[in-house]
Enzyme design. Structure first.
Site, PDB file in Angstrom:
ATOM      1  N   HIS A 270       0.862  -1.187   0.000  1.00  0.00           N
ATOM      2  CA  HIS A 270       0.000   0.000   0.000  1.00  0.00           C
ATOM      3  C   HIS A 270       0.891   1.228   0.000  1.00  0.00           C
ATOM      4  O   HIS A 270       1.952   1.239   0.591  1.00  0.00           O
ATOM      5  CB  HIS A 270      -0.899   0.009   1.245  1.00  0.00           C
ATOM      6  CG  HIS A 270      -2.061   0.939   1.105  1.00  0.00           C
ATOM      7  ND1 HIS A 270      -1.970   2.267   1.382  1.00  0.00           N
ATOM      8  CD2 HIS A 270      -3.317   0.720   0.673  1.00  0.00           C
ATOM      9  CE1 HIS A 270      -3.141   2.850   1.150  1.00  0.00           C
ATOM     10  NE2 HIS A 270      -3.985   1.927   0.711  1.00  0.00           N
ATOM     11  N   ASP A 328      -7.984  -5.213  -0.497  1.00  0.00           N
ATOM     12  CA  ASP A 328      -8.401  -5.905  -1.733  1.00  0.00           C
ATOM     13  C   ASP A 328      -8.076  -7.387  -1.701  1.00  0.00           C
ATOM     14  O   ASP A 328      -8.671  -8.160  -2.449  1.00  0.00           O
ATOM     15  CB  ASP A 328      -7.717  -5.254  -2.935  1.00  0.00           C
ATOM     16  CG  ASP A 328      -8.210  -3.840  -3.114  1.00  0.00           C
ATOM     17  OD1 ASP A 328      -7.436  -2.909  -2.847  1.00  0.00           O
ATOM     18  OD2 ASP A 328      -9.401  -3.673  -3.444  1.00  0.00           O
TER      19      ASP A 328
END
Ligand code: SDX
Length: 393
Positions: A270, A328
Site C-alpha cells: 500500500h 483488496d
C-alpha cells in the site's frame, strides 16, 4: 487548502491538501471516518449511517437516518432515456467502462447540478449519485449478461436492492440472503472513503475546475479501474486462480521479488499503510464469517489465499518492504463467496467509494477559498535549443 494541491519543492513527489473527512495513520494502521475508527463503524453501523456521516460530518439520529435513507431510496431509478446509453456499448464491455460512460452522461440529464455553488444543488447531486450508481452498476452487469434491466424496489435496503437488481429476473425474484446482504453492506462501509487516494485526488482535481459532479465522479471511476488501485480485488482473484494450488505459491512469491519481473503480488502492499491495513483485518474477519455461514470453508481458492498470506507474512522480503495484505486481498474472496461475478468487483468498489468521492468533492467546492488545482512538475527534459531546418536534420 481543501483539495488544492499545495506544492512544496521540499517534497518533490508529494502533493497534499487539507480535509476533515478521513484520517489514516499508515504506520499505526489507523483509519477514522470523521473521527470514528473504521472497526467501530463496520461493527455497529450500516452503510446508510456511514454515508450520512461522511457527507454531513456526524452520525445521524434515527430521524435523520430515516429521512436520508428515504431520499436515497426514492432516487434509485434512472432517467428512462439513459437506457439508450447502455445500448451503445458492445455486450462484452467491462462494467467499469459502462459506468464511466453512463455516469458521465448524467451531466446531460440533471442541469440543476451545473450550478455547483448552490449548496442545495450540490446536496441533490450527491444524493442522486449515491442513489443511482448502484442501479448503473447492476444494469452494467445485466447488459453484459443480455438480461433485461431490473428496477430497484423501495422495500429493500441499500445492499439488498443492489443484489436484487443484480440477480432478479422477470421470471424469478432474487430473495436477499441476510448473511450476504450484511457482508455486502460491510464491504461498502470499508471501501467508502480513504483520504487522498488516486481516484479521490482525480475527483478533487477535476472538481477544482468547476466541472459538474457527474463528470467528476466519472473521472474517479476511470481512475479507480486501474489494477494498482481499485482493480486490485479483481486482479487478486485472477492471481489466485492462476496459482491454483498451494504448491505453486513459492513460484509466484519468487516472481514478486524479481525486479526484472513486472509481476506484483496483488492484494499486498500500500502507498500509505506500512502496517496491516485496518480494513484488511475487518475484511479477513468477514471472510471467515461469510465462508463459515455459507458452508464454503473448504473453498480451494480461500485455502490458497490463506496459505499465500501465511507465507508472505513470514517472508523476509515482504517484511523488509513492509508489504502486508491490503483490503483488496480479502474483499475479492468475500465477493466471490457471496456470488458476485469477478468483473463486478471493481464496480462495487466504485459504488462504495462514490460516497467518499462526493463527500470530498463537496468539501472542496464548498470552501470559498478553493482554487483550481495546478500541480507543478520538476522539468527533466531537453535544455533550450534552436530548430534546425528539416533538410539539415
Ligand atoms: C488500493 O491509496 C489508497 O488508499 C488506495 C486504496 C483505497 O482505498 O483507495 O487503499 C485502494 O488501491 C489498495 C492497493 C491495491 N493494489 C494492489 O494490491 C496491487 C498490488 N500492490 C502494488 O501494486 C503496490 O503495493 C501499490 C501500488 C499498492 C503500492 O506500490 P508502491 O508505492 O511501490 O509501494 P511501496 O513503495 O511501499 O513498495 C515498496 C517496495 C517497492 O520495491 P522497491 O522499489 O523498494 O525495490 O515493495 C515493492 C515495490 O516495488 N512492492 C511489491 C508489491 N508492492 C510493492 N512487490 C511485490 N508485490 C507487491 N504487491
Amino acid at each position: 487548502k481543501h483539495g488544492i494541491f499545495t506544492y512544496d519543492p521540499g517534497f518533490l513527489s508529494t502533493a497534499s491538501c487539507n480535509s476533515n473527512i478521513t484520517f489514516i495513520d499508515g504506520d499505526e494502521g489507523l483509519l477514522y471516518y470523521r473521527g470514528y475508527p473504521i472497526e467501530q463503524l463496520a461493527q455497529h453501523c450500516d452503510f446508510m449511517e456511514v454515508s450520512y456521516l461522511l457527507i454531513h460530518g456526524n452520525l445521524p439520529t434515527l430521524e435523520e437516518k430515516a429521512t436520508f435513507t428515504n431520499t436515497i431510496t426514492h432516487h434509485t431509478m434512472l432517467h428512462d432515456q439513459l437506457t439508450n446509453i447502455f445500448r451503445g456499448f458492445r455486450r462484452d464491455a467491462h462494467p467499469m467502462a459502462v459506468m464511466v460512460g453512463v455516469i458521465g452522461s448524467m451531466s446531460a440529464f440533471y442541469h440543476d447540478a451545473m450550478d455547483i455553488k448552490d449548496a442545495k444543488n450540490r446536496e441533490m447531486s450527491i444524493y442522486r449519485l449515491i442513489a443511482k450508481v448502484p442501479t448503473v452498476a447492476a444494469w452494467s452487469f445485466k447488459y453484459n449478461e443480455g438480461q433485461p434491466f431490473t428496477y430497484p424496489q423501495n422495500r429493500f435496503n441499500y445492499a439488498e436492492n443492489f443484489l436484487h437488481m443484480m440477480f432478479s429476473t422477470p421470471c424469478e425474484e432474487y430473495v436477499p440472503n441476510p448473511v450476504i446482504a450484511k457482508a455486502l453492506d460491510r464491504i461498502l462501509i470499508l471501501h467508502a472513503d480513504h483520504e487522498q487516494n488516486a481516484s479521490t485526488s482525480t475527483v478533487r482535481l477535476a472538481g477544482s475546475s468547476g466541472a459538474n459532479p457527474f463528470a467528476c465522479i466519472a473521472a474517479g471511476v476511470a481512475s479507480l479501474w486501474g489494477p494498482a488501485h481499485g482493480g486490485a480485488n479483481e486482479a487478486v482473484l485472477k492471481m489466485l486462480e492462476e496459482i491454483g494450488d498451494a504448491s505453486n505459491i513459492d513460484k509466484f512469491i519468487k516472481r514478486a521479488k524479481d525486479k526484472s519481473d513486472t509481476f506484483r503480488l496483488m492484494g499486498f502492499g500500500h502507498r500509505v499503510y506500512k502496517n496491516i491495513d485496518p480494513r484488511a483485518t475487518m475484511m479477513r474477519q468477514t471472510c471467515y464469517e461469510v465462508l463459515e455461514e455459507l458452508g464454503l470453508g473448504d473453498d480451494p481458492l480461500f485455502k490458497v489465499a490463506m496459505e499465500l498470506e501465511r507465507i508472505a507474512l513470514e517472508d523476509e522480503y515482504f517484511i523488509s518492504k513492509r508489504l502486508y495484505p491490503n483490503v483488496d486481498f480479502y474483499s475479492g474472496i468475500v465477493l466471490r463467496a457471496i456470488g458476485i461475478p469477478t468483473n463486478m468487483f471493481t464496480a462495487i468498489f466504485a459504488l462504495a467509494r462514490t460516497v467518499g468521492w462526493t463527500a470530498q468533492w463537496n468539501e472542496m467546492i464548498s470552501d470559498p477559498e478553493a482554487k483550481i488545482g495546478r500541480p507543478r512538475q520538476l522539468y527533466t527534459g531537453a535544455v533550450r535549443r534552436d530548430i534546425v531546418p528539416i533538410e539539415k536534420r
